[in-house]
Design a protein around this motif. Structure first.
Motif, mmCIF file in Angstrom:
data_model
loop_
_atom_site.group_PDB
_atom_site.id
_atom_site.type_symbol
_atom_site.label_atom_id
_atom_site.label_comp_id
_atom_site.label_asym_id
_atom_site.label_seq_id
_atom_site.Cartn_x
_atom_site.Cartn_y
_atom_site.Cartn_z
ATOM 1 N N ALA A 68 -6.227 -49.813 0.970
ATOM 2 C CA ALA A 68 -7.216 -49.192 -0.107
ATOM 3 C C ALA A 68 -7.668 -48.606 0.953
ATOM 4 N N GLU A 69 -8.936 -49.134 1.853
ATOM 5 C CA GLU A 69 -9.736 -49.187 3.030
ATOM 6 C C GLU A 69 -8.858 -47.990 3.462
ATOM 7 N N ALA A 70 -7.506 -48.412 4.586
ATOM 8 C CA ALA A 70 -7.278 -47.164 5.206
ATOM 9 C C ALA A 70 -6.263 -46.196 4.488
ATOM 10 N N VAL A 71 -6.732 -45.849 3.073
ATOM 11 C CA VAL A 71 -5.546 -44.830 3.098
ATOM 12 C C VAL A 71 -7.591 -43.502 3.162
ATOM 13 N N GLU A 72 -8.228 -44.656 2.252
ATOM 14 C CA GLU A 72 -9.810 -43.640 2.032
ATOM 15 C C GLU A 72 -9.972 -43.495 3.190
ATOM 16 N N ALA A 73 -10.786 -43.937 4.402
ATOM 17 C CA ALA A 73 -10.814 -43.454 5.737
ATOM 18 C C ALA A 73 -10.431 -42.366 6.643
ATOM 19 N N CYS A 74 -8.642 -42.563 5.810
ATOM 20 C CA CYS A 74 -7.483 -41.246 6.939
ATOM 21 C C CYS A 74 -7.385 -40.524 5.779
ATOM 22 N N ALA A 75 -7.604 -40.368 4.263
ATOM 23 C CA ALA A 75 -7.783 -39.551 3.861
ATOM 24 C C ALA A 75 -8.255 -37.610 3.800
ATOM 25 N N ALA A 76 -9.033 -37.453 5.383
ATOM 26 C CA ALA A 76 -8.783 -36.260 5.349
ATOM 27 C C ALA A 76 -8.236 -35.806 6.388
ATOM 28 N N GLU A 96 0.837 -46.093 -2.595
ATOM 29 C CA GLU A 96 -0.205 -45.681 -2.141
ATOM 30 C C GLU A 96 -0.350 -44.748 -0.972
ATOM 31 N N GLY A 97 -2.031 -43.780 -0.359
ATOM 32 C CA GLY A 97 -1.843 -42.480 -0.038
ATOM 33 C C GLY A 97 -1.406 -42.919 2.115
ATOM 34 N N LEU A 98 -1.291 -42.433 2.704
ATOM 35 C CA LEU A 98 -0.956 -42.076 4.028
ATOM 36 C C LEU A 98 -1.955 -42.281 5.083
ATOM 37 N N VAL A 99 -2.041 -42.580 6.323
ATOM 38 C CA VAL A 99 -2.815 -42.936 7.283
ATOM 39 C C VAL A 99 -2.181 -42.734 8.351
ATOM 40 N N ARG A 100 -2.753 -42.470 9.468
ATOM 41 C CA ARG A 100 -2.799 -42.129 11.228
ATOM 42 C C ARG A 100 -3.557 -43.344 11.539
ATOM 43 N N GLY A 101 -3.299 -43.789 13.014
ATOM 44 C CA GLY A 101 -4.335 -44.508 13.445
ATOM 45 C C GLY A 101 -4.190 -45.426 14.768
ATOM 46 N N CYS A 102 -3.305 -44.480 15.208
ATOM 47 C CA CYS A 102 -2.978 -44.352 16.650
ATOM 48 C C CYS A 102 -2.992 -42.544 16.920
ATOM 49 N N ALA A 103 -2.424 -42.581 18.559
ATOM 50 C CA ALA A 103 -2.958 -41.640 18.852
ATOM 51 C C ALA A 103 -1.790 -40.548 18.884
ATOM 52 N N CYS A 104 -0.897 -40.552 17.808
ATOM 53 C CA CYS A 104 -0.161 -38.844 17.751
ATOM 54 C C CYS A 104 -0.935 -38.180 17.687
ATOM 55 N N ARG A 105 -1.124 -36.833 17.365
ATOM 56 C CA ARG A 105 -1.728 -35.806 17.083
ATOM 57 C C ARG A 105 -0.526 -34.715 16.367
ATOM 58 N N GLY A 106 -1.288 -33.840 15.264
ATOM 59 C CA GLY A 106 -0.477 -32.433 15.001
ATOM 60 C C GLY A 106 -0.121 -33.060 14.059
#
Length: 369
Positions: A68-76, A96-106
């Motif tokens: 939940a913390e990760a999804v909220e942090a990545c929401a925007a 649950e919603g999505l996350v992205r916390g790596c070096a991927c772009r676009g």
């Protein structure tokens, strides 16, 4: 955190501490256990038992909180995107919603923590079932921490959520099980990445105690001690951290030689401890010897090489006795390091952001009256 404290009074527990016979909740002694029973444990004991007993129940609960913390942090960042694994915006089962916390772009790299965890779980299980080589198993284990697309490590709260996913997957195994030992180490790293430093310290101390208890190589002990020392430093125990980092660095030199990646990591951690204690001259003596080795062995774009160059710049410009030439060298070093970090890791990566912030402070100092 994992259960290393008494459920009644929160005192640190020994490995052999008594526990509830039904749900395995742990206590200092029978007095604490009876007190906790009267204060509400009686009502939830069966629920904890049905959830896999205390450690599993706690891991499942913490995992949900971390997701939940990760999804909220990545929401925007994830708005309007879909998971590259299941192709859905919301996970079909957990919602649950999505996350992205790596070096991927676009539009790359968006995923559900549940999908990332399931992929890692399947790959490791297949490797165990087919008795694959250590090299292959190590590559598969990286899926618990590294993005399969950009090959860079997940960071921040996403790393923390994945670490809890890993721990809840293997926590029920015996202490001697390799996956469980690796999962405890990953949990400590994930908590640290998520800036839950007190919890990371507790897990890493428990992990070191466990490894010594079951018997592992000196290499494994050094890795765990290094993580522990970094946590001490983050919590402000700088002298303790420096003492450990010094011993780890010289231990690595003796065990692996100067060209080994872990020796270079130990050198960088040792130098960072020196910088934090404002022992800049010692840091400036160490890093110019090790940075060329890192560049040759790991490459210019490796995260460790970038961190070493960042720390060298700090040793230059944070010294109150720094000369104008020192400051110019620091600016040149940070400028080049930021450029490489942005190209390799992306502008949103914490390492890139940290280097940029340092460069901004340093450039502002040049224009100060």
């Amino acid at each position: 955190m994992i259960l290393t404290n008494c459920a009644a009074c929160a005192a640190p527990l020994a490995h052999t501490a008594p526990r509830c016979v039904r749900c395995w909740t742990r206590y200092c002694d029978s007095t604490c256990q009876h007190d906790h029973w009267r204060r509400g444990h009686k009502q939830i004991c069966k629920k904890i038992h049905r959830g896999g007993n205390a450690e599993q129940y706690n891991a499942d609960k913490k995992y949900k909180e971390a997701v939940a913390e990760a999804v909220e942090a990545c929401a925007a960042d994830t708005k309007g995107q879909t998971c590259y694994i299941c192709t859905q915006a919301l996970h079909w089962k957990t919602k649950e919603g999505l996350v992205r916390g790596c070096a991927c772009r676009g539009t790359a790299g968006f995923a559900h923590v549940s999908c990332l965890a399931e992929q890692a779980k399947i790959l490791v299980a297949e490797g165990e079932e087919n008795n694959l080589s250590d090299k292959v198993m190590n590559e598969r284990w990286l899926r618990w921490s590294d993005c399969s697309l950009c090959k860079q490590r997940h960071h921040g709260v996403v790393a923390c959520a994945l670490a809890w996913a890993c721990w809840k997957t293997y926590v029920g195994r015996p202490e001697t099980d390799e996956a469980r030992k690796l999962a405890m180490g990953l949990l400590g790293n994930g908590l640290f990445d998520g800036k839950h430093y007190e919890d990371a310290l507790s897990v890493r101390e428990a992990g070191l105690s466990m490894l010594r208890r079951v018997g592992v190589s000196e290499e494994r002990i050094l890795v765990t001690k290094s993580c522990l020392a970094i946590t001490y430093a983050e919590l402000g125990h700088l002298e303790k951290a420096l003492s450990m980092e010094r011993d780890i660095y010289f231990g690595r030199l003796k065990l692996d030689g100067r060209d080994n990646q872990e020796t270079l990591r130990a050198a960088n951690n040792y130098a960072l401890s020196l910088v934090r204690l404002q022992r800049f001259e010692e840091a400036r003596s160490l890093l110019p010897k090790t940075i060329p080795v890192a560049r040759r062995v790991l490459g210019e774009g490796h995260r460790l090489t970038l961190k070493m160059r960042w720390n060298y710049a700090q040793a230059l410009y944070k010294d109150v006795d720094a000369t104008l030439d020192d400051l110019r060298e620091a600016v040149a070093t940070l400028t080049d390091t930021e450029r490489i970090s942005r190209r390799v890791l992306g502008g949103a990566h914490p390492l890139t952001v940290g280097i940029e912030d340092a460069l901004e402070v340093l450039r502002a100092a040049f224009h100060a009256p």
